[in-house]
Design an enzyme around this catalytic site. Structure first.
Site, PDB file in Angstrom:
ATOM      1  N   ASP A 183       4.045 -14.548  11.480  1.00 42.21           N
ATOM      2  CA  ASP A 183       2.778 -14.986  10.893  1.00 42.21           C
ATOM      3  C   ASP A 183       1.732 -13.880  11.065  1.00 42.21           C
ATOM      4  O   ASP A 183       1.139 -13.737  12.132  1.00 42.21           O
ATOM      5  CB  ASP A 183       2.366 -16.281  11.608  1.00 42.21           C
ATOM      6  CG  ASP A 183       1.069 -16.866  11.102  1.00 42.21           C
ATOM      7  OD1 ASP A 183       0.322 -16.157  10.404  1.00 42.21           O
ATOM      8  OD2 ASP A 183       0.798 -18.038  11.411  1.00 42.21           O
TER       9      ASP A 183
ATOM     10  N   GLU B   2       0.850  -1.211   0.000  1.00 42.33           N
ATOM     11  CA  GLU B   2       0.000   0.000   0.000  1.00 42.33           C
ATOM     12  C   GLU B   2       0.878   1.250   0.000  1.00 42.33           C
ATOM     13  O   GLU B   2       1.716   1.439   0.883  1.00 42.33           O
ATOM     14  CB  GLU B   2      -0.933  -0.020   1.219  1.00 42.33           C
ATOM     15  CG  GLU B   2      -2.012   1.039   1.123  1.00 42.33           C
ATOM     16  CD  GLU B   2      -3.029   0.953   2.267  1.00 42.33           C
ATOM     17  OE1 GLU B   2      -3.338  -0.154   2.724  1.00 42.33           O
ATOM     18  OE2 GLU B   2      -3.484   2.023   2.689  1.00 42.33           O
TER      19      GLU B   2
END
Ligand code: MEV
Length: 433
Positions: free
Chosen positions: A291, A85
């Protein structure tokens, strides 16, 4: 309809690509070129990446950016961020610089407890199960000692195992609810191995000494870790909030606090508000080989821990002082897993001074807080689109394959003109005429 394929995973990488080209791309060789141009020329490195997952066909790039000038507990960090982004790294860097001039960020780890559960059903008398658990508990722990001994040597291991009665929620449902200290490891493998051993011992011992039927349903860690908590904050005198976008710091502080209060009471806003926090958190979690799905799941569950989804950050104005803070659960590792395998993860961790898991929790929390500060500062002052569209300009220019000279001219042009998709398209077309 396309026929199913069997034995796909046994095909070589080239055969897999061949099959894809034939099946979906009309054997178009330019698609092969597209996929293969992302291969790394270093075959060893490519093999390493191929083997992270099953059925790898190529690499999928994400930019790795850095946000410098993060002062956290008096130490300066340059924070690595892997994210697509366009405005996230710029916003983090701006917030870092802003708070660097105002004393920096403070962060502390409140607790480090990880959780795992063995879910099982038991059809016999509750009392018998309770007595059985009391006698078998020490064996559950001792049978797991081959798994725990190394972790124990380093100061971690199993903290406790409780038997939890869930039969009011689901017939015959009980669980072993176990807590762990996994030090610098995220601990998923360690916890799951312990749990599977607990389940085996539980089943075997139950067969010997319990009358009712005990069935193991599953053994798995929980990604909800409300006792693996970190807090990050910034604070300064209201008048010190002043900068070029904040001519009136008192009004800014009130409006900023109001924006946080809205996210505290209004779930639609809270989700977007927290999404902005996760822009910073996920980017660092990903760059450091952790994760991000586990982190996302745990953080959002924490945001609804009191029964209603709410803001993860909070703001106060007391005695002329502005304080803005974040408290979130984060189960992170700086050893094991991808942290020792992925060369760029090693690079990112070295850049952070080879942090412990606790240090990384603080850094990640600060990245989330900084991101939220930057978003709210823009939203309550200039609005978000001005900065966003400036960053987006480059994406639009790349879509139109603008040359370097076109880019330079158009970036200059849009310093004084408003960026919209159509305005950029119009400007390129005009330039190319
Ligand atoms: C965009 O990725 C994130 C924001 O929407 C966050 C927010 O609204 O607070 C700008």
């Amino acid at each position: 309809m396309q026929n199913a394929i069997s034995g796909f995973s046994k095909l070589s990488k080239t055969q897999k690509i061949d099959w894809l080209l034939e099946t979906y791309f009309n054997n178009d060789e330019s698609s092969r070129k597209l996929v293969t141009q992302y291969f790394n020329s270093d075959e060893k490195l490519q093999k390493l990446h191929d083997e992270f997952i099953e059925n790898t066909i190529t690499n999928f790039y994400l930019p790795l950016g850095v946000a410098p000038n993060f002062l956290i507990n008096e130490t300066l960090y340059t924070i690595p961020m892997a994210i697509e982004e366009s405005s996230v790294v710029a916003a983090a860097s701006k917030a870092a610089k802003y708070w660097l001039e105002r004393g920096g960020f403070k962060a502390e780890v409140i607790s480090m407890v990880k959780i795992g559960q063995v879910h099982f059903t038991y059809a016999g008398k509750k009392e018998d199960l309770l007595n059985f658990f009391t006698t078998v508990k020490s064996q559950l722990i001792s049978d797991a000692s081959p798994i725990t001994k190394n972790m124990e040597r380093r100061g971690g291991g199993i903290l406790d195992i409780e038997l939890r009665d869930k039969t009011e929620e689901l017939d015959h449902y009980y669980q072993l609810h176990a807590t762990f200290e996994t030090l610098d490891a995220m601990g998923a493998n360690f916890i799951n191995s312990c749990l599977e051993q607990f389940a085996e011992t539980l089943k075997l011992e139950a067969e010997k000494s319990l009358e009712g039927q005990l069935d193991i349903i599953m053994s798995i860690l929980s990604n909800y870790v409300p006792d693996c908590l970190v807090r990050a904050e910034v604070r300064c005198k209201i008048e010190d909030l002043k900068d070029k976008d904040i001519p009136n710091p008192g009004a800014f502080a009130e409006k900023f606090k109001q924006a946080v209060s809205i996210a505290e009471v209004e779930p639609h806003r809270a989700v977007t508000h927290n999404k902005g926090i996760m822009n910073g958190i996920d980017a660092v979690v990903l760059a450091t080989g952790n994760d991000f799905r586990a982190v996302e799941a745990g953080v959002h569950a924490y945001a609804s821990k009191d029964g209603k989804y709410t803001s993860l950050t909070h703001c106060s104005i007391d005695n002329g002082e502005f304080c803005f803070w974040l408290e979130i659960p984060l189960a992170l590792g700086t050893v094991g897993g991808l942290t020792s395998l992925h060369p760029l993860v090693k690079f990112a961790l070295q850049m952070l001074g080879k942090p412990s898991a606790k240090d990384l929790m603080k850094i990640v929390a600060v990245a989330g807080l900084a991101q939220n500060f930057a978003a709210l500062k823009s939203l309550t002052t200039t609005g978000i689109q001005q900065g966003h569209m400036k960053m987006h300009l480059m994406n639009i220019l790349n879509q139109f394959e603008a040359t370097e000279s076109e880019k330079t001219q158009l970036v200059e042009h849009f310093k004084i003109n408003t960026v919209t998709h159509s305005a950029v398209v119009e400007a390129i077309s005009k330039m190319r005429k």
